[in-house]
Design a protein around this motif. Structure first.
Motif, short mmCIF file in Angstrom:
data_model
loop_
_atom_site.label_atom_id
_atom_site.label_comp_id
_atom_site.label_asym_id
_atom_site.label_seq_id
_atom_site.Cartn_x
_atom_site.Cartn_y
_atom_site.Cartn_z
N THR A 19 12.80 77.65 37.67
CA THR A 19 13.16 76.57 38.56
C THR A 19 13.11 75.25 37.81
N THR B 277 9.27 77.68 49.13
CA THR B 277 9.44 77.51 47.67
C THR B 277 9.54 78.86 46.99
N ASN C 80 9.79 68.02 44.11
CA ASN C 80 11.14 68.43 44.48
C ASN C 80 11.61 69.57 43.57
N MET C 81 12.37 70.49 44.14
CA MET C 81 12.91 71.60 43.37
C MET C 81 14.42 71.49 43.32
N TYR C 82 15.01 71.75 42.20
CA TYR C 82 16.44 71.65 42.02
C TYR C 82 17.01 73.05 41.82
N ARG D 249 17.37 81.38 48.39
CA ARG D 249 16.12 80.63 48.27
C ARG D 249 15.65 80.20 49.64
N ASP D 250 14.35 80.08 49.75
CA ASP D 250 13.71 79.56 50.95
C ASP D 250 12.95 78.33 50.51
N ASN D 251 13.52 77.16 50.73
CA ASN D 251 12.89 75.94 50.24
C ASN D 251 11.56 75.66 50.92
N SER E 187 20.13 73.26 44.77
CA SER E 187 19.33 72.85 45.92
C SER E 187 20.16 72.83 47.21
N LEU F 211 12.21 82.06 45.67
CA LEU F 211 13.54 82.48 45.24
C LEU F 211 13.64 83.99 45.36
#
Length: 121
Positions: free
Chosen positions: A97, A76, A30-32, A71-73, A53, A78
């Motif tokens: 990140t 992944t 997971n990215m915050y 960002r494009d989750n 996020s 930025l």
């Protein structure tokens, strides 16, 4: 292990634009928050912009109205769109990140290697 790779920097004339990208790869559960810092010669590293996020953004005063962080989750990745660039924007730009690599792991901050942005005529 997470790796961040920046791209899109270079030399641009005053008033011009650049779009920085920061691609994350590796073990990502997971990215915050993600963000950009810059460091000009002889100066301390300072925050440019951050995005959480949920997409909430925050900018340094010098970046407001000129820079846009996104960002494009799914990818992944930025981004930092920089418009109306000034010579004083010249610096090395670093992305970061806050990331959880595994479901049981803690949140750690990973940094890119930095990319040069030079604004000059």
């Amino acid at each position: 292990q997470v790796r961040l790779v920046e791209s899109g920097g270079g030399l641009v004339q005053p008033g011009g634009s650049l779009r920085l990208s920061c691609a994350a790869s590796g073990s990502i559960f997971n990215m915050y928050a993600m963000g950009w810092y810059c460091q000009a010669p002889g100066k301390q590293r300072e925050l440019v912009a951050v995005i959480d996020s949920g997409g909430t953004t925050n900018y340094a005063d010098f970046a407001k109205g000129r820079f846009t962080i996104s960002r494009d989750n799914a990818k992944t990745t930025l981004y930092l769109q920089m418009n109306s660039l000034k010579p004083e924007d010249t610096a090395v730009y670093y992305c970061y990140t806050d990331i959880r690599e595994t479901v049981a792991g803690g949140i750690v901050r990973s940094w890119g290697q930095g990319i040069q942005v030079t604004v000059s005529s």
